[in-house]
Scaffold this active site. Structure first.
Site, PDB file in Angstrom:
ATOM      1  N   LYS A  53      43.261  26.963  93.443  1.00 38.32           N
ATOM      2  CA  LYS A  53      43.714  26.381  92.042  1.00 38.32           C
ATOM      3  C   LYS A  53      44.588  25.219  92.271  1.00 38.32           C
ATOM      4  CE  LYS A  53      43.664  30.622  89.492  1.00 38.32           C
ATOM      5  NZ  LYS A  53      44.196  31.940  89.358  1.00 38.32           N
ATOM      6  N   GLN A  97      49.944  34.852  88.668  1.00 37.90           N
ATOM      7  CA  GLN A  97      48.800  35.224  89.386  1.00 37.90           C
ATOM      8  C   GLN A  97      48.731  36.954  89.207  1.00 37.90           C
ATOM      9  OE1 GLN A  97      46.172  33.538  90.589  1.00 37.90           O
ATOM     10  NE2 GLN A  97      45.293  35.387  91.012  1.00 37.90           N
ATOM     11  N   ASP A 120      46.812  30.192  80.892  1.00 40.69           N
ATOM     12  CA  ASP A 120      45.640  31.332  81.353  1.00 40.69           C
ATOM     13  C   ASP A 120      45.317  31.988  79.960  1.00 40.69           C
ATOM     14  OD1 ASP A 120      44.566  31.680  83.650  1.00 40.69           O
ATOM     15  OD2 ASP A 120      46.144  33.155  84.188  1.00 40.69           O
TER      16      ASP A 120
END
Length: 286
Positions: A53, A97, A120
């Protein structure tokens, strides 16, 4: 005749090119899109995902920073970090994460992210807003699937879509997004009795169960569009999806490979959401 391959890498490159132009425009106006990633513990797979990422951010012109915490860190430490990032005007997107250590409450951590920075798309507000089609940000993986279908001119409206998987990250939001585009949607799980009865009726079949090659050719309608969201590592180290690619490709009209299908789209949509967040932040101060 074998199915056409839905090449996630190719679509991702096209989408990233379009959004890089938007990122460059922001930079020229004095705003550099910024993404902060929080990772807790030493999960090897998570570390790899974060590195990927960060590299993708660099390639497209997004500033990024990583906040790493040890496995024994407290939840309050992570929450304090998120609060600081919520207040940081140079950070437009915040990503936690997953998975988090067992002593963390996932929902509490995710919902502490400001909705306008939840790139997200995992905040309960965003997940719930999928019902009305009014999300601030769409969850990246199902969003990527939808963009891939659109870029390949695959008809969704009026089609029967079957989603196998009920996770909050993929299955449920995927179903709502297909429904929003006019598909008739059936949601199944890996435990559904006579699963093949449902999958064989699908014009569009999306599979996200985490069970290697569970969908076989006899479970797929000839000419169906098959999207494999699963990624599994076999005992010999090879990667495979939740669909038996070699057999299913012989009867499907389109199919995603693993790797190289949905995966590149997930990271791409994270980048798009971050750039969009920066655009909205710019607009709000004008």
């Amino acid at each position: 005749m074998s199915a056409q391959i839905l090449d996630g890498k190719k679509v991702a490159e096209s989408v990233r090119s379009e959004w890089k132009a938007r990122a460059d425009k922001l930079v020229r106006s004095g705003i550099k899109p910024g993404l902060a990633v929080i990772i807790v513990g030493n999960n090897t797979a998570s570390a790899i995902y974060v590195r990927n990422k960060i590299k993708a951010c660099s390639d497209i012109g997004i500033y990024s920073e990583v906040h790493s915490f040890p496995e024994h860190a407290t939840q309050d430490e992570a929450l304090d970090c998120i609060q600081s990032l919520n207040e940081n005007s140079h950070i437009h997107g915040i990503l936690v994460q997953l998975p988090l250590p067992a002593h963390f409450e996932n929902n509490r951590v995710i919902t502490s992210i400001a909705t306008e920075k939840d790139v997200d798309g995992f905040h309960l507000y965003n997940v719930g807003a999928l019902v009305t089609g009014n999300t601030v940000f769409s969850p990246c993986t199902p969003y990527g699937v939808m963009v891939m279908l659109k870029k390949n001119h695959i008809l969704i409206e009026g089609q029967h879509a079957v989603v196998v998987g009920r996770s909050n990250i993929v299955g449920k939001p995927m179903a709502f997004m297909l429904l929003e585009q006019g598909a008739t949607v059936t949601i199944c799980t890996s435990k559904t009795a006579d699963l093949a009865q449902f999958t064989r009726s699908a014009d569009i079949l999306v599979v996200a169960t985490g069970k290697p090659r569970m969908i076989t050719a006899k479970m797929v309608k000839p000419g169906a569009v098959v999207v494999d969201v699963g990624i599994n590592r076999l005992s010999d180290g090879r990667l495979c999806g939740d669909v038996d690619f070699e057999s299913v490709k012989e009867i499907a009209s389109y199919i995603t490979p693993v790797p190289g299908g949905v995966g590149p789209m997930t990271i791409t949509m994270l980048l798009c959401n971050t750039i969009l967040a920066a655009e909205r932040a710019q607009a709000s101060v004008k």
